[in-house]
Motif scaffolding. Sequence first.
Motif, PDB file in Angstrom:
ATOM      1  N   GLN A   1      54.460  46.260  28.632  1.00  0.00           N
ATOM      2  CA  GLN A   1      54.641  45.213  29.638  1.00  0.00           C
ATOM      3  C   GLN A   1      55.611  44.135  29.159  1.00  0.00           C
ATOM      4  O   GLN A   1      56.170  43.408  29.966  1.00  0.00           O
ATOM      5  CB  GLN A   1      53.293  44.591  29.988  1.00  0.00           C
ATOM      6  CG  GLN A   1      52.296  45.558  30.596  1.00  0.00           C
ATOM      7  CD  GLN A   1      52.646  45.946  32.018  1.00  0.00           C
ATOM      8  OE1 GLN A   1      52.835  45.110  32.871  1.00  0.00           O
ATOM      9  NE2 GLN A   1      52.747  47.230  32.262  1.00  0.00           N
TER      10      GLN A   1
ATOM     11  N   LYS B   1      58.602  41.212  30.905  1.00  0.00           N
ATOM     12  CA  LYS B   1      58.369  39.765  30.850  1.00  0.00           C
ATOM     13  C   LYS B   1      59.630  38.951  31.141  1.00  0.00           C
ATOM     14  O   LYS B   1      59.591  38.002  31.917  1.00  0.00           O
ATOM     15  CB  LYS B   1      57.787  39.379  29.494  1.00  0.00           C
ATOM     16  CG  LYS B   1      57.342  37.948  29.428  1.00  0.00           C
ATOM     17  CD  LYS B   1      56.689  37.631  28.111  1.00  0.00           C
ATOM     18  CE  LYS B   1      56.263  36.184  28.110  1.00  0.00           C
ATOM     19  NZ  LYS B   1      55.673  35.800  26.847  1.00  0.00           N
TER      20      LYS B   1
ATOM     21  N   TYR C   1      49.052  36.561  45.374  1.00  0.00           N
ATOM     22  CA  TYR C   1      48.381  37.851  45.285  1.00  0.00           C
ATOM     23  C   TYR C   1      49.206  38.947  45.954  1.00  0.00           C
ATOM     24  O   TYR C   1      49.277  40.080  45.465  1.00  0.00           O
ATOM     25  CB  TYR C   1      46.985  37.774  45.919  1.00  0.00           C
ATOM     26  CG  TYR C   1      46.218  39.064  45.846  1.00  0.00           C
ATOM     27  CD1 TYR C   1      45.652  39.496  44.651  1.00  0.00           C
ATOM     28  CD2 TYR C   1      46.063  39.868  46.983  1.00  0.00           C
ATOM     29  CE1 TYR C   1      44.955  40.691  44.582  1.00  0.00           C
ATOM     30  CE2 TYR C   1      45.366  41.062  46.922  1.00  0.00           C
ATOM     31  CZ  TYR C   1      44.808  41.468  45.721  1.00  0.00           C
ATOM     32  OH  TYR C   1      44.123  42.653  45.653  1.00  0.00           O
TER      33      TYR C   1
ATOM     34  N   THR D   1      51.801  40.154  43.514  1.00  0.00           N
ATOM     35  CA  THR D   1      51.265  41.060  42.492  1.00  0.00           C
ATOM     36  C   THR D   1      51.013  42.449  43.057  1.00  0.00           C
ATOM     37  O   THR D   1      51.308  43.453  42.404  1.00  0.00           O
ATOM     38  CB  THR D   1      49.951  40.523  41.873  1.00  0.00           C
ATOM     39  OG1 THR D   1      48.938  40.452  42.867  1.00  0.00           O
ATOM     40  CG2 THR D   1      50.153  39.174  41.216  1.00  0.00           C
ATOM     41  N   GLN D   2      50.501  42.517  44.281  1.00  0.00           N
ATOM     42  CA  GLN D   2      50.193  43.810  44.890  1.00  0.00           C
ATOM     43  C   GLN D   2      51.456  44.584  45.266  1.00  0.00           C
ATOM     44  O   GLN D   2      51.511  45.809  45.138  1.00  0.00           O
ATOM     45  CB  GLN D   2      49.283  43.631  46.108  1.00  0.00           C
ATOM     46  CG  GLN D   2      47.913  43.101  45.742  1.00  0.00           C
ATOM     47  CD  GLN D   2      47.250  43.919  44.637  1.00  0.00           C
ATOM     48  OE1 GLN D   2      46.945  45.090  44.812  1.00  0.00           O
ATOM     49  NE2 GLN D   2      47.036  43.303  43.475  1.00  0.00           N
TER      50      GLN D   2
ATOM     51  N   LYS E   1      52.886  46.045  42.082  1.00  0.00           N
ATOM     52  CA  LYS E   1      52.052  47.192  41.706  1.00  0.00           C
ATOM     53  C   LYS E   1      52.380  48.404  42.576  1.00  0.00           C
ATOM     54  O   LYS E   1      52.532  49.522  42.083  1.00  0.00           O
ATOM     55  CB  LYS E   1      50.582  46.796  41.851  1.00  0.00           C
ATOM     56  CG  LYS E   1      49.603  47.764  41.292  1.00  0.00           C
ATOM     57  CD  LYS E   1      48.201  47.160  41.395  1.00  0.00           C
ATOM     58  CE  LYS E   1      47.142  48.164  41.090  1.00  0.00           C
ATOM     59  NZ  LYS E   1      45.794  47.589  41.280  1.00  0.00           N
TER      60      LYS E   1
ATOM     61  N   LYS F   1      51.802  45.658  36.281  1.00  0.00           N
ATOM     62  CA  LYS F   1      50.751  44.823  36.862  1.00  0.00           C
ATOM     63  C   LYS F   1      51.000  43.395  36.391  1.00  0.00           C
ATOM     64  O   LYS F   1      50.892  43.114  35.206  1.00  0.00           O
ATOM     65  CB  LYS F   1      49.379  45.313  36.421  1.00  0.00           C
ATOM     66  CG  LYS F   1      49.060  46.707  36.941  1.00  0.00           C
ATOM     67  CD  LYS F   1      47.733  47.210  36.406  1.00  0.00           C
ATOM     68  CE  LYS F   1      47.489  48.621  36.833  1.00  0.00           C
ATOM     69  NZ  LYS F   1      47.968  49.600  35.878  1.00  0.00           N
ATOM     70  N   ILE F   2      51.354  42.534  37.317  1.00  0.00           N
ATOM     71  CA  ILE F   2      51.618  41.140  36.978  1.00  0.00           C
ATOM     72  C   ILE F   2      50.297  40.376  37.046  1.00  0.00           C
ATOM     73  O   ILE F   2      49.616  40.399  38.071  1.00  0.00           O
ATOM     74  CB  ILE F   2      52.638  40.511  37.943  1.00  0.00           C
ATOM     75  CG1 ILE F   2      53.970  41.246  37.843  1.00  0.00           C
ATOM     76  CG2 ILE F   2      52.828  39.033  37.632  1.00  0.00           C
ATOM     77  CD1 ILE F   2      55.007  40.766  38.826  1.00  0.00           C
ATOM     78  N   THR F   3      49.972  39.707  35.961  1.00  0.00           N
ATOM     79  CA  THR F   3      48.733  38.932  35.930  1.00  0.00           C
ATOM     80  C   THR F   3      48.967  37.554  36.546  1.00  0.00           C
ATOM     81  O   THR F   3      50.100  37.068  36.597  1.00  0.00           O
ATOM     82  CB  THR F   3      48.241  38.734  34.487  1.00  0.00           C
ATOM     83  OG1 THR F   3      49.207  37.955  33.778  1.00  0.00           O
ATOM     84  CG2 THR F   3      48.018  40.075  33.788  1.00  0.00           C
ATOM     85  N   GLU F   4      47.887  36.927  36.982  1.00  0.00           N
ATOM     86  CA  GLU F   4      47.979  35.561  37.504  1.00  0.00           C
ATOM     87  C   GLU F   4      48.497  34.622  36.428  1.00  0.00           C
ATOM     88  O   GLU F   4      49.235  33.683  36.710  1.00  0.00           O
ATOM     89  CB  GLU F   4      46.605  35.085  37.987  1.00  0.00           C
ATOM     90  CG  GLU F   4      46.147  35.741  39.256  1.00  0.00           C
ATOM     91  CD  GLU F   4      44.805  35.202  39.722  1.00  0.00           C
ATOM     92  OE1 GLU F   4      44.383  34.118  39.270  1.00  0.00           O
ATOM     93  OE2 GLU F   4      44.175  35.878  40.544  1.00  0.00           O
ATOM     94  N   GLY F   5      48.105  34.880  35.180  1.00  0.00           N
ATOM     95  CA  GLY F   5      48.528  34.047  34.060  1.00  0.00           C
ATOM     96  C   GLY F   5      50.023  34.086  33.816  1.00  0.00           C
ATOM     97  O   GLY F   5      50.583  33.163  33.222  1.00  0.00           O
TER      98      GLY F   5
END
Length: 112
Positions: free
Chosen positions: A4, A8, A28, A31-32, A35, A43-47
Amino acid sequence: MGNQKLYKGSLQTIILKLLETHDKMYGYEITQKVKELTKGDLKITEGALYPALHKLEADGLLDVEVAKVGNRLRKYYKLTESGTKETANKLDEMQEFLKTMQHLVNPKFSLE
């Protein structure tokens, strides 16, 4: 892709491109969509996502629109005029980067 970290440095470009294509999106949803488009490879995290969105907003590249959806407030992100110009610049940079990397990893293959 298992690593990943390679994605970045491209997160802002990914966000800008999605917003260019889809006009406005909420976190959201971004991110979806990533994906979905990468068949689950990224997969992008909220963080990772929200600091990137906040930086793009602080840099004047995104506008935020708040809408009430059911009982919740949802933030929609949209490109500003500067954001549209920066998206073109970032996509050009990405194409050059990909071309350079392709020459390094497979010198016999050319994208041109």
